[in-house]
Write a protein that holds these residues in place. Structure first.
Motif, PDB file in Angstrom:
ATOM      1  N   HIS A 273      74.259  37.361  48.888  1.00 63.85           N
ATOM      2  CA  HIS A 273      73.100  38.234  49.023  1.00 63.85           C
ATOM      3  C   HIS A 273      72.528  38.589  47.678  1.00 63.85           C
ATOM      4  O   HIS A 273      71.335  38.489  47.434  1.00 63.85           O
ATOM      5  CB  HIS A 273      73.526  39.538  49.698  1.00 63.85           C
TER       6      HIS A 273
ATOM      7  N   CYS B 112      65.498  44.326  58.893  1.00 62.57           N
ATOM      8  CA  CYS B 112      65.204  43.271  57.937  1.00 62.57           C
ATOM      9  C   CYS B 112      64.857  41.983  58.661  1.00 62.57           C
ATOM     10  O   CYS B 112      63.944  41.255  58.282  1.00 62.57           O
ATOM     11  CB  CYS B 112      66.435  43.089  57.061  1.00 62.57           C
ATOM     12  N   ARG B 116      61.090  39.358  59.657  1.00 60.16           N
ATOM     13  CA  ARG B 116      61.215  37.989  59.163  1.00 60.16           C
ATOM     14  C   ARG B 116      61.149  36.994  60.310  1.00 60.16           C
ATOM     15  O   ARG B 116      60.635  35.885  60.158  1.00 60.16           O
ATOM     16  CB  ARG B 116      62.529  37.836  58.407  1.00 60.16           C
ATOM     17  N   ASN B 193      69.041  30.884  58.506  1.00 61.82           N
ATOM     18  CA  ASN B 193      69.334  32.213  57.982  1.00 61.82           C
ATOM     19  C   ASN B 193      69.120  33.276  59.054  1.00 61.82           C
ATOM     20  O   ASN B 193      69.937  34.174  59.249  1.00 61.82           O
ATOM     21  CB  ASN B 193      68.442  32.472  56.768  1.00 61.82           C
ATOM     22  N   HIS B 197      71.925  35.798  60.918  1.00 61.91           N
ATOM     23  CA  HIS B 197      71.901  37.255  60.992  1.00 61.91           C
ATOM     24  C   HIS B 197      71.812  37.757  62.428  1.00 61.91           C
ATOM     25  O   HIS B 197      72.429  38.762  62.774  1.00 61.91           O
ATOM     26  CB  HIS B 197      70.756  37.807  60.140  1.00 61.91           C
ATOM     27  N   SER B 485      71.385  27.548  56.534  1.00 64.45           N
ATOM     28  CA  SER B 485      70.756  28.428  55.561  1.00 64.45           C
ATOM     29  C   SER B 485      71.186  28.098  54.133  1.00 64.45           C
ATOM     30  O   SER B 485      70.385  28.092  53.211  1.00 64.45           O
ATOM     31  CB  SER B 485      71.124  29.867  55.910  1.00 64.45           C
TER      32      SER B 485
HETATM   33  C1  HEM Z   1      75.681  42.532  58.477  1.00 67.19           C
HETATM   34  C2  HEM Z   1      75.832  42.244  57.275  1.00 67.19           C
HETATM   35  C3  HEM Z   1      75.235  41.035  56.615  1.00 67.19           C
HETATM   36  C4  HEM Z   1      75.916  39.926  56.276  1.00 67.19           C
HETATM   37  C5  HEM Z   1      77.397  39.661  56.521  1.00 67.19           C
HETATM   38  C6  HEM Z   1      74.993  39.040  55.654  1.00 67.19           C
HETATM   39  C7  HEM Z   1      75.333  37.812  55.133  1.00 67.19           C
HETATM   40  C8  HEM Z   1      74.466  36.960  54.496  1.00 67.19           C
HETATM   41  C9  HEM Z   1      74.828  35.739  53.882  1.00 67.19           C
HETATM   42  C10 HEM Z   1      76.252  35.187  53.830  1.00 67.19           C
HETATM   43  C11 HEM Z   1      73.733  35.191  53.368  1.00 67.19           C
HETATM   44  C12 HEM Z   1      73.702  33.911  52.596  1.00 67.19           C
HETATM   45  C13 HEM Z   1      73.062  32.826  53.309  1.00 67.19           C
HETATM   46  C14 HEM Z   1      71.870  32.364  52.544  1.00 67.19           C
HETATM   47  O1  HEM Z   1      71.864  32.418  51.323  1.00 67.19           O
HETATM   48  O2  HEM Z   1      70.923  31.963  53.162  1.00 67.19           O
HETATM   49  C15 HEM Z   1      72.633  36.046  53.662  1.00 67.19           C
HETATM   50  C16 HEM Z   1      71.321  35.820  53.303  1.00 67.19           C
HETATM   51  C17 HEM Z   1      70.299  36.719  53.477  1.00 67.19           C
HETATM   52  N1  HEM Z   1      70.413  37.977  54.040  1.00 67.19           N
HETATM   53 FE1  HEM Z   1      72.046  38.760  54.862  1.00 67.19          FE
HETATM   54  N2  HEM Z   1      73.753  39.603  55.626  1.00 67.19           N
HETATM   55  C18 HEM Z   1      73.859  40.844  56.200  1.00 67.19           C
HETATM   56  C19 HEM Z   1      72.861  41.764  56.331  1.00 67.19           C
HETATM   57  C20 HEM Z   1      71.561  41.597  55.853  1.00 67.19           C
HETATM   58  C21 HEM Z   1      70.587  42.602  55.838  1.00 67.19           C
HETATM   59  C22 HEM Z   1      70.802  44.020  56.313  1.00 67.19           C
HETATM   60  C23 HEM Z   1      69.469  42.069  55.306  1.00 67.19           C
HETATM   61  C24 HEM Z   1      68.144  42.735  55.048  1.00 67.19           C
HETATM   62  C25 HEM Z   1      67.995  43.614  54.151  1.00 67.19           C
HETATM   63  C26 HEM Z   1      69.756  40.695  54.988  1.00 67.19           C
HETATM   64  C27 HEM Z   1      68.867  39.809  54.429  1.00 67.19           C
HETATM   65  C28 HEM Z   1      69.177  38.557  53.993  1.00 67.19           C
HETATM   66  C29 HEM Z   1      68.236  37.647  53.406  1.00 67.19           C
HETATM   67  C30 HEM Z   1      66.770  37.910  53.168  1.00 67.19           C
HETATM   68  C31 HEM Z   1      68.945  36.484  53.092  1.00 67.19           C
HETATM   69  C32 HEM Z   1      68.364  35.208  52.526  1.00 67.19           C
HETATM   70  C33 HEM Z   1      68.560  35.068  51.086  1.00 67.19           C
HETATM   71  C34 HEM Z   1      67.976  33.761  50.643  1.00 67.19           C
HETATM   72  O3  HEM Z   1      66.818  33.747  50.308  1.00 67.19           O
HETATM   73  O4  HEM Z   1      68.726  32.781  50.634  1.00 67.19           O
HETATM   74  N3  HEM Z   1      71.035  40.441  55.330  1.00 67.19           N
HETATM   75  N4  HEM Z   1      73.118  37.145  54.360  1.00 67.19           N
END
Ligand code: HEM
Lengths: 317, 543
Positions: A273, B112, B116, B193, B197, B485
């Protein structure tokens, strides 16, 4: 056979130690060698693509005594890896099963994977040879601690571990942990290197002088983690619970090992993240990866030693 | 700053800014909080909090994991434990603060992901954008080169070749006979992605409903007919029903342990163990076998084998010659099955004339059972199978304290009764009495205890997780999404075809220029771009 495995284990540690000495010598010579230093500076300054770096090292090797020792170090490291494999194989033959029935064998396997990944990456990017000192140091410490703290005599599997889900669970976790543990090496060096690039001179920042460009290290860190994370997810959070459901009737029970796997997973998710968030600095993200590393170590050594849980190989030590 | 000054500043700000139409501070506050909550930074902080909040559960014993050890902790730290208990430290994963962290995290996640999702849905339906004016400004660029054919025809071939490689391509005609192709690939990254989520949400919801609609119970079951049990709350040693499950909702079945078999390695580690049970489901009786890792799956419940041990059979003959036989499970204390337990006989020594029970003539025995006693006769077993079984017992007589209404442990005598002298040791101060199977022991008052032998028992975990398929599906989809993702790469390529006026060229000629834009970190893009351009030029075969 079990005796042989134990002896091989001791020789393996010595071989890693020898490789470490070679890498350290290279490091020391490299400092004195004007050619080496100039070349390293140039590379660092340019932050150039790995292709030029590779060629530069090749040219330099002819003249640089340090680089020659470094190459010997790689050879010794490969030998150590072969011995490591020998330790695992003899251990499996002695026990007549896969070598991951207890904590000692588990760490032996995890570190083996880490070592394979290291040599694999090295063969594709010779420019990172300077990480060798840190990798072999980590191996010596990990294996030494394993032999001293976690040694378990050869024994058969307890019935609960006799399941194909268990095999899938443990093998994927071993693979993922090995890669994640190795991933901490470029992560650490990236932090040192960026400190060095900012002109910090206190220990350990001077170590950053001879390591590859910060950007290369950072990207390597990310790619290792991005590769291992889904593997870890599968091993720890899918295959593990499937096995637990069959074995104990519940898929998740907050057993200490499960708790720490969960914590590691959350922390590594935090790393991915942070790295994807533009407003978070890359150094901050990398620190998170290192916290993940600490939680992995906690799960490998700490949980087995401090807490009592259902994971039966945990208290076999 | 005084209040006046502050007000003044605020006033000025209000004057400078264009007059807000709905200056509702509550609304603004809510909107700001929501934005904060759904930002990536907050998500990071909450992830960290979750990781930290999980730690105490591995350090302190947990009720849901091992209730005995919680009790042990209370004994060892009588001052600290109640305080920790008030903080929920022995039920970390069911505590309010743990729930607060993950609920906030998932609220943040919804906030979030929802926008999206919408945006991605729109992006999926929108067409790739047009080529920018200066293709040479893009990270990848293929300089202009000329090519046979009219621009329109060349553009069509280019688009065709891109589509064959699964790019989404769009042709556009511009002034002066210029054609462009804009193409994009890698939507799977964002799709993955979002899937990841959303799947996390599915898992949480699955786990939550599982806690409401699931139930489980533990039961120690001794071998033999008439020792079976039926699936009812009262028949479990320990049980927990979800919030939405009533005792009457449990499926009806009964189990009887016909046989339990264990084999051991020479080292004492178990090699195999398995149980044969008689199952009565709605009156239909079947005999089923199950083992460790291969639970017994009934409709609406899964029965797993989680432990086993020995239950000595003891027969007591009282002062009036009446006999009572008990089979008492002794709990194994170590891997060699040194087992501890008690046998209590509260309803003995009842005078047949008065038919009154003398509370001070109750009898209890406490001790250890060793399936294989070592040569040195020490009170720890040396092997888990019954090679040389011995039972070491101490006898007590007096008031057992079982009528006090306080449920005591069935595996030890009431220490309080012994301390106050109401329950007295009657077997002498020396070593506990040693009994081999078949032997009898006459106590000081002439009563007799016989050790008839042992039966095996199994500890069973009976459980139903109705949402297991949801959780599993969520986890698997999440993993697939995660991989898409992490490994997906979004990128665009653009081609511009301009007519080239060359006299006498049949079919016309075209100048083609191309540019490429990786939208995510993608070191291999240069190679891919070269391949794409080559294919678009039509020299795929010759390459
Ligand atoms: C419940 C807990 C969460 C976990 C375990 C989690 C886990 C992950 C993981 C492992 C990735 C990496 C995958 C990737 O790079 O595409 C990711 C990407 C991402 N997460 Fe989460 N996430 C959580 C909550 C959230 C929340 C609350 C948000 C919003 C604020 C969020 C927004 C994003 C975004 C925007 C990416 C994409 C990043 C990119 O551009 O690659 N996630 N998340």
């Amino acid at each position: 056979m079990a005796e042989l495995s134990n002896q091989l284990m001791a020789i393996t540690v010595l071989a890693y130690l020898a490789a470490m000495v070679c890498f350290a010598a290279e490091y020391a010579f490299g400092n004195r060698s004007h050619i080496g230093r100039a070349a390293a500076r140039e590379l660092v300054g340019a932050g150039g693509p790995p292709v030029t770096a590779r060629e530069a090292w090749k040219d330099e090797a002819v003249t640089d005594r340090g680089a020659l020792i470094g190459r010997i170090g790689v050879g010794v490291n490969a030998l150590a890896l072969a011995l490591h494999l020998g330790t695992l194989v003899t251990r499996s033959v002695a026990a007549d099963r896969m070598p991951w029935g207890n904590m000692y064998e588990f760490i032996l396997s995890v570190s083996f994977v880490g070592s394979v990944v290291w040599l694999g990456v090295l063969s594709r990017r010779p420019a990172i040879r300077h990480l060798g000192l840190f990798v072999t140091l980590a191996m010596v410490v990990l294996l030494g601690a394993n032999g001293l703290i976690a040694y378990t005599p050869v024994g058969p599997l307890v019935p609960a571990l006799n399941s194909y889900w268990y095999v899938i669970h443990v093998s994927t976790i071993i693979l993922a942990s090995g890669i994640l543990l190795f991933g901490a090496v470029p992560a650490t060096l990236f932090l040192i290197k960026s400190g060095y690039d900012q002109g910090r001179t206190r220990f350990p920042y001077p170590l950053g002088r001879r390591v590859p460009a910060a950007e290369t290290l950072e990207r390597l860190t990310f790619r290792l983690h991005a590769f291992a994370f889904p593997l870890f997810t599968f091993g720890a959070l899918i295959a593990g619970p499937l096995w637990a459901e069959a074995s104990w009737g519940r898929y998740w029970g907050w057993d200490p090992k499960e708790v720490w796997a969960f914590i590691s997973w959350i922390v590594y998710a935090g790393y991915l993240h942070a790295r994807a968030t533009p407003s978070v600095k890359r150094t901050t993200a990398t620190w998170i990866a290192l916290i993940g590393f600490a939680t992995m170590l906690m799960n490998l050594f700490g949980v087995n030693l401090f807490f009592e849980g259902l994971h039966s190989y945990a208290n076999a030590g | 700053m005084t209040i006046k000054q502050r007000t003044a500043v605020q006033d000025r700000a209000a004057q400078d800014a264009p007059p807000p139409r709905r200056a509702n501070p509550v609304w603004a506050f809510l909107r700001n909080s929501w934005r904060q909550l759904t930002s990536m930074r907050t998500a990071l902080v909450l992830l960290f909090l979750l990781a930290i909040a999980a730690i105490p559960g591995s350090v302190l014993p947990q009720r849901s994991v091992n209730i005995e050890r919680v009790a042990g902790y209370f004994r060892a730290h009588p001052d600290l434990a109640p305080f920790l208990d008030r903080l929920g430290m022995f039920d970390v994963y069911a505590s309010v603060w743990f729930a607060a962290v993950y609920l906030l995290l998932f609220t943040s996640l919804v906030g979030c992901v929802a926008p999206r999702l919408l945006e991605h849905f729109r992006a999926l339906r929108s067409v790739p954008p047009d080529a920018p004016k200066r293709l040479d400004r893009l990270p990848q660029h293929a300089p202009a080169a000329d090519q046979a054919g009219e621009p329109a025809a060349v553009a069509a071939t280019v688009a065709e070749s891109l589509r064959k490689r699964l790019w989404r391509a769009r042709l556009r005609e511009h002034e002066g006979g210029v054609w462009t192709v804009g193409a994009e690939k890698g939507y799977l990254k964002e799709t993955g992605n979002l899937l990841f989520h959303v799947a996390l949400l599915a898992v949480l919801i699955g786990v939550g409903f599982g806690a409401w609609y699931g139930w489980h119970g533990n039961r120690l079951l001794v071998e033999g007919k008439d020792r079976g049990f039926c699936n009812a709350v009262t028949q479990y040693d320990e049980s927990k029903l979800g919030a939405r499950v009533g005792p009457e909702d449990l499926p009806t079945f009964c189990l009887e342990l016909e046989r339990f078999s264990v084999t051991f390695q020479p080292t004492g580690q178990p090699k195999t163990f398995g149980a044969t049970v008689l199952v009565d489901e709605d009156g239909k009786e079947t005999t089923r076998d199950f083992r460790v890792n291969h639970p017994l799956r009934l409709s609406g419940a899964t029965v797993s084998l989680i432990g086993h041990g020995y239950a000595p059979m003891l027969r007591y003959t009282d002062r009036f010659g009446r006999q009572q036989t008990k089979v008492v499970p002794f709990l194994p204390r170590d891997g060699m099955f040194t087992s501890e337990g008690v046998a209590t006989f509260p309803d003995v020594n009842i005078d047949p004339k008065t038919d009154r029970r003398d509370e001070n003539l109750q009898v209890g025995f406490e001790g250890v059972y060793l399936p294989t006693v070592g040569d040195d006769n020490r009170p720890t077993s040396v092997f888990p199978a019954e090679n040389n079984p011995v039972l070491f017992l101490t006898a007590y007589r007096g008031n057992l304290g079982v009528d006090a209404g306080v449920p005591g442990s069935v595996y030890s005598l009431d220490r309080g009764q012994i301390a106050t002298g109401k329950l007295k040791r009657v077997s002498g101060d020396g070593r506990p009495h040693e009994l081999k199977p078949g032997q009898a022991w006459t106590l000081d008052d002439g009563t007799k205890l016989e050790f008839l032998g042992t039966k095996r028992f199994a500890t069973l975990a009976v459980r139903d997780d109705p949402t297991l398929p949801v959780v599993l599906a969520g986890a698997v989809l999440g993993l697939l999404g995660l991989m898409a993702s992490l490994y997906g790469r979004r990128r665009r390529v653009f081609f511009r075809m301009s007519p080239l006026a060359i006299e006498g060229a049949p079919g016309g000629r075209t100048v083609m220029e191309a540019g490429g834009l990786p939208r995510t970190d993608y070191p291999g893009f240069a190679d891919e771009f070269r391949g794409v351009v080559k294919a678009a030029r039509g020299d795929e075969g010759t390459a």
